[in-house]
Every structure is written in C-alpha cells, then in structure tokens.
Design a protein around this motif. Structure first.
Motif, PDB file in Angstrom:
ATOM      1  N   ARG A 167      40.047  44.202 -25.332  1.00 39.13           N
ATOM      2  CA  ARG A 167      41.212  44.973 -24.934  1.00 39.13           C
ATOM      3  C   ARG A 167      42.470  44.163 -25.245  1.00 39.13           C
ATOM      4  O   ARG A 167      42.430  42.925 -25.284  1.00 39.13           O
ATOM      5  N   ASP A 168      43.565  44.846 -25.459  1.00 37.33           N
ATOM      6  CA  ASP A 168      44.827  44.146 -25.662  1.00 37.33           C
ATOM      7  C   ASP A 168      45.276  43.523 -24.359  1.00 37.33           C
ATOM      8  O   ASP A 168      45.111  44.091 -23.285  1.00 37.33           O
TER       9      ASP A 168
ATOM     10  N   SER B 172      39.931  50.271 -24.845  1.00 39.55           N
ATOM     11  CA  SER B 172      39.052  49.255 -25.411  1.00 39.55           C
ATOM     12  C   SER B 172      38.923  49.466 -26.916  1.00 39.55           C
ATOM     13  O   SER B 172      39.052  50.579 -27.419  1.00 39.55           O
ATOM     14  N   HIS B 173      38.688  48.368 -27.632  1.00 40.27           N
ATOM     15  CA  HIS B 173      38.589  48.370 -29.091  1.00 40.27           C
ATOM     16  C   HIS B 173      37.319  47.625 -29.508  1.00 40.27           C
ATOM     17  O   HIS B 173      36.708  46.909 -28.709  1.00 40.27           O
TER      18      HIS B 173
ATOM     19  N   VAL C  96      42.542  53.307 -36.169  1.00 44.88           N
ATOM     20  CA  VAL C  96      42.493  53.933 -34.854  1.00 44.88           C
ATOM     21  C   VAL C  96      41.375  54.973 -34.877  1.00 44.88           C
ATOM     22  O   VAL C  96      41.252  55.744 -35.830  1.00 44.88           O
ATOM     23  N   CYS C  97      40.555  54.971 -33.839  1.00 44.56           N
ATOM     24  CA  CYS C  97      39.414  55.871 -33.771  1.00 44.56           C
ATOM     25  C   CYS C  97      39.876  57.330 -33.850  1.00 44.56           C
ATOM     26  O   CYS C  97      40.791  57.729 -33.128  1.00 44.56           O
TER      27      CYS C  97
ATOM     28  N   VAL D 218      38.607  46.265 -37.414  1.00 44.85           N
ATOM     29  CA  VAL D 218      38.939  46.585 -36.025  1.00 44.85           C
ATOM     30  C   VAL D 218      39.006  48.106 -35.891  1.00 44.85           C
ATOM     31  O   VAL D 218      39.679  48.772 -36.687  1.00 44.85           O
TER      32      VAL D 218
ATOM     33  N   THR E 231      33.588  43.844 -28.226  1.00 45.05           N
ATOM     34  CA  THR E 231      34.482  44.749 -27.491  1.00 45.05           C
ATOM     35  C   THR E 231      35.626  43.938 -26.894  1.00 45.05           C
ATOM     36  O   THR E 231      35.406  42.890 -26.301  1.00 45.05           O
TER      37      THR E 231
ATOM     38  N   ARG F 253      40.088  50.814 -33.143  1.00 40.62           N
ATOM     39  CA  ARG F 253      40.861  50.851 -31.908  1.00 40.62           C
ATOM     40  C   ARG F 253      40.636  52.142 -31.126  1.00 40.62           C
ATOM     41  O   ARG F 253      40.374  53.192 -31.693  1.00 40.62           O
ATOM     42  N   SER F 254      40.736  52.004 -29.803  1.00 40.65           N
ATOM     43  CA  SER F 254      40.681  53.142 -28.867  1.00 40.65           C
ATOM     44  C   SER F 254      39.372  53.925 -29.029  1.00 40.65           C
ATOM     45  O   SER F 254      39.360  55.059 -29.495  1.00 40.65           O
TER      46      SER F 254
ATOM     47  N   GLU G 172      41.626  47.881 -40.452  1.00 42.36           N
ATOM     48  CA  GLU G 172      41.871  48.213 -39.042  1.00 42.36           C
ATOM     49  C   GLU G 172      42.248  49.682 -38.958  1.00 42.36           C
ATOM     50  O   GLU G 172      43.128  50.151 -39.678  1.00 42.36           O
TER      51      GLU G 172
ATOM     52  N   ARG H 236      35.779  44.963 -32.537  1.00 40.65           N
ATOM     53  CA  ARG H 236      35.982  44.075 -33.687  1.00 40.65           C
ATOM     54  C   ARG H 236      34.631  43.909 -34.380  1.00 40.65           C
ATOM     55  O   ARG H 236      33.653  43.480 -33.760  1.00 40.65           O
TER      56      ARG H 236
END
Length: 509
Positions: free
Chosen positions: A507-508, A73-74, A455-456, A478, A505, A480-481, A453, A76
């Motif tokens: 998801r791709d 889950s991501h 990645v966490c 964004v 929240t 991500r993860s 954007e 935005r």
C-alpha cells in the motif's frame, strides 16, 4: 492518536475479527482481557499501545500497523516467472454468492462448506448481518454458518456494502416471500456497461413482484395473490436472472416452469442446494426447469459448492502464458470442455486425470497437468455462448493466450459493451491488441512481454488477465488498486507465489 485514528483502527480490528469468525468474547480470551475492553477498542474508545496492536495483530493474523492506511492495495510483480507444483481450484465464487442469497429462503441454520473468502462474499455477509443474520466462519477451511433472525430488519440494511455488489439483486427473489414491500440499494460491482434489471422483472412479475426505481434504491412491492399461470420464459438466458427465478419459485407452493433458463455451473449448484431444502427440481443442467416449491422452509442444511471453472481457467492460463508445467487439481470438467478443446486446437499440450466427484456429489472433476506449448492462432474467431458453449467469463483469458500464440486471433465479446476495451491495456505490456469496435478485438502474436505500471481496470476478468501477463513480462510491474481482483479471488497472489511467482502486496504510505 486522534479519535479519528482510533475509530479507523477499531473498524479494522472489528472487520478482521469477523473475517476470522471470532466473537468479541473469543478475541478477549486470546488477548487475556475483557469483552468490554475489546468492545471499546472496536468502538474507537480505547487508547492503544504498540504492544497491544501487536498482540491484536498476532491474534487475528493481521498487521494493523502496516494495513492501517486508508489507501488501496497494489501488487508488485517480478516477471519472467516459471511456475511449478500443484494447486487446488477454490470453490465457485458465483455459486457462493447465490447460496448466500438462497439462505434468505431458509428459517433454519445453513452451513456452507469451503466458501471462498473473497470481497464479494464479505460484502454480502455485511448486508446479511445488517438485517439480522448471525454469520460465523468455522475452522480454517472456509466453512460458514448462517443463522437467520426470527424477523428480518430491512430498515437497517448496510447500504454501502450493498452498493458494492451486483449480487444484491438476487435478494429480490427470496425477499418477496418475506416482505410485502421493501427497498434495496442500487446494485454495484464490475463496470461492464449498462445492465438492465428488466430481465429480472420479467422473471419475477409472474410471482407478484413490481419494482420501481426511486432515489438510489429499488422499491419492491409484492402482491401475494399473484402466482404464475403459465411457463415463465426468460428474455435473457442469464445466470443471475435464472437464479432469481429459482429463488422466487422455491417458496411458491405450486409448480413453476422456467424456460430459456441458464444451465451454467452456479445455477446447477443453486439447484442442488434447493433440493436439500426440500424443493423439487426437474431438468437440472437443461434450459427448462420444473420447480415445485414449499411455502415454508425451515431445515438445518449443509452444502458444499463445487469448484470454480473460471478460477481453473485463470490458473491454466497462467501456466500457458508463462510456459510452465503445473497441475491444476479439482477442475470442473463439464464447464471447461469447450475451452480445453479450443486450446488443443491452438496447440496446448496437457494431461487429464480420470473423473471424480466434487463434495456436492454431483459435479465431475479432473486434474489437469499443463506442459510448455507452442501455440498458434485458431482458424475461427473466439466468442462465448451460453453453457455448454465457451463461458462468457473465460473469454478474456483467450486475449492473453492469443497474444502468446503465432498469428492473428479475433475475439468477439458480444455480451458486454465495455469489457473488450479493457483488453487493450495489454498493449502497455507489449501486446498487439487492436480494438475494432466496443465488442471485438484483433490480437497479433506472439508477444515479447515487458514490465510496466498499470491501474487495475474496473472489470474482474480483464484485471486478472493483466496480472497474468505481468507474470510473463521481463522486469518488475506494478498493478494498482486491485480491489476488483479481491472481489472474485481468494488470496490469488499468495497462491501464485506458492507456485513460484514473485508477487508482493503493498500500500502507499
């Protein structure tokens, strides 16, 4: 649908049912079907119509069609947010996981009040269930009932769940009184560099525990004839190390003296809980604990862990960075006083209510109302210290605060060799964070935040720091993860949205 899809959907339904605290029979009643039908669904042995998926989703308050993907889950985040309103601090995550481990000491029923429904708790519940515990969520407040089996089934331990939490290491202290030999999977959790288990061994060897690292597991052997003959001196004043020593001492019939103990908030909550189990503890809140245990503990007990000072710091930081006026209620002030004093020195304006007691009857709480403030860098470097110093887990929040302040701030994270590195991710949002070495960063402010954007990062607090910066950044970001955030915070995005944030929240596909 293929059998693989049916199995995945069945697993999702099973997990959501357990999260809601329902039995298969109770879910069957809501769906107006049989328990055997629910069992077939969860086993992936039942074809499902979209209508049935919708009914299950409504019964469990979960959108299975939307959440059926296997990806992470991501978030935005629409930035330049102005927050307003009031928010209650949730119960302590770190106390909650310690109390779950402490339930292993008790042969009776343990009921914990308002436990944070976070991924770290979920993983520990999966482990406890796999060895025979019955766990039940009660009501909507997060109350949790734990009923132990007559005999633990350690051969059935859920290794995957255990490897996803470092808290599993706190099973050593209580399990050594239940089994003379057992295996525990290697601990996982945040990626904060090498964390040796040797301090834990120093704490537990006096009770007869020896641990050898085997392929993928800790193999523990207990010599019941061994007992502490002198005070235990912890080589590290760590929270989990102190908790492990307490858990071991709780079922030792004699008196154990623990020196260089952590007096931090989660340790105090564990002490208060152990007292309810009949364990006598002197020195709570100090670095020397005198523990008189009981060889057997069989009581029905209820306990409410206190509120989380790290979550309180997170919410106050969000208000500071977004220049917002909010009220953060139920702040455990004893564990926030240094942080607030430092923020005052930097120019932070706030009001504080009179003190009142948490539901555990011990921890002092206040309400904090924040005001938009013009901050400047502190004169000295910011560094953590064991309680009553600035909390190690609160240090990362000063990175994003310092980035909003005028001037240059030095942060020294001497505990973890990797965590300071993750703070440089703030540069991608417009900050000026210079890494001096693996432990120190130099931050120049103020910052004009801009959306991006990312990645966490794999460490919980730096991940939340980035999310907070995104609230202030112009545009849409964004992150991500975000599983690591869900490990330590319950519904953080939803709760920030209630204050006026705009976080989605997704998801791709």
């Amino acid at each position: 649908m293929t059998d693989d899809y049916l199995t995945r959907i069945g697993n999702l339904i099973r997990d959501a049912r357990k999260h809601r605290g329902l039995t298969q029979a109770e879910l069957a009643q809501l769906l107006k079907t049989s328990q055997s039908a629910v069992n077939r669904i969860e086993q992936g042995q039942q074809n499902l119509s979209l209508e049935m998926l919708a009914r299950v989703g409504a019964a469990l308050d979960s959108e299975f069609v939307a959440l059926g993907t296997s990806g992470p889950s991501h978030l935005r985040v629409v930035g330049e947010t102005l927050l307003s309103g009031a928010i209650d601090v949730k119960s302590s995550k770190n106390a909650g996981v310690a109390l779950l481990c402490a339930a292993l000491l008790n042969e009776g029923r343990t009921t914990l009040r308002k436990v944070a429904r976070i991924e770290e708790v979920n993983r520990l519940l999966e482990v406890l269930e796999s060895i025979g515990f019955k766990t039940t969520w009660i009501g909507d407040e997060g109350d949790l009932e734990l009923v132990p089996p007559a005999t633990l089934d350690l051969s059935g331990i859920d290794e995957e769940a255990a490897r996803r939490t470092r808290s599993i290491i706190m099973f050593l202290g209580p399990l050594m009184h239940r089994e003379q030999s057992f295996d525990l999977p290697y601990a996982g959790g945040c990626d904060l560099g090498t964390r040796t288990v040797e301090p834990h061994m120093t704490a537990l060897r006096p009770f007869g525990l020896e641990v050898k690292a085997t392929e993928g597991s800790y193999h523990a052997i207990v010599d019941p004839s061994v007992a502490p003959t002198r005070p235990i001196v912890l080589t590290e004043r760590g929270d989990t190390v102190t908790e492990n020593a307490l858990l071991a001492a709780a079922r030792h019939e004699g008196t154990t003296i623990i020196r260089n103990a952590s007096p931090n908030y989660m340790v105090q909550d564990l002490c208060f809980f152990l007292e309810k189990l009949g364990v006598e503890i002197e020195g709570i809140g100090t670095t020397t604990l005198r523990v008189t245990g009981r060889s057997r503990i069989d009581v029905d007990v209820e306990y409410a862990p206190s509120e989380d000072p790290i979550e309180a710091m997170s919410l106050i930081t969000a208000a500071i960075v977004t220049e917002s006026n909010i009220t953060v209620r139920r702040v455990p002030i004893e564990f926030m006083e240094i942080e607030l004093a430092l923020l005052e020195e930097m120019g932070f304006a706030y009001d504080r209510s009179d003190e009142y007691l948490a539901e555990n009857g011990e921890t002092r709480l206040v309400d904090i109302t924040t005001y938009p403030s013009v901050l400047h860098a502190p004169i000295d470097k910011i560094h953590p210290m064991p309680f009553p110093g600035l909390n190690i887990d609160n240090l990362p929040f000063f990175a994003v605060i310092a980035a909003t302040a005028s001037g240059t701030t030095l942060l020294h994270d001497w505990v973890y060799e990797n965590r300071a590195i993750y703070l440089t991710e703030l540069n991608k949002l417009g900050a000026n964070v210079k890494l001096l070495d693996p432990h120190r960063v130099l931050i120049e402010g103020p910052t004009r935040w801009r959306a991006t954007e990312l990645v966490c990062p794999p460490a919980l607090r730096p991940a939340v720091v980035i999310l907070i910066a995104m609230l202030a950044a112009k545009g849409t970001s964004v992150l991500r993860s975000v599983y690591v955030i869900n490990r330590g915070y319950e519904d953080l995005a939803t709760r920030l949205n209630a204050l006026g944030a705009d976080i989605e929240t997704f998801r791709d596909i």
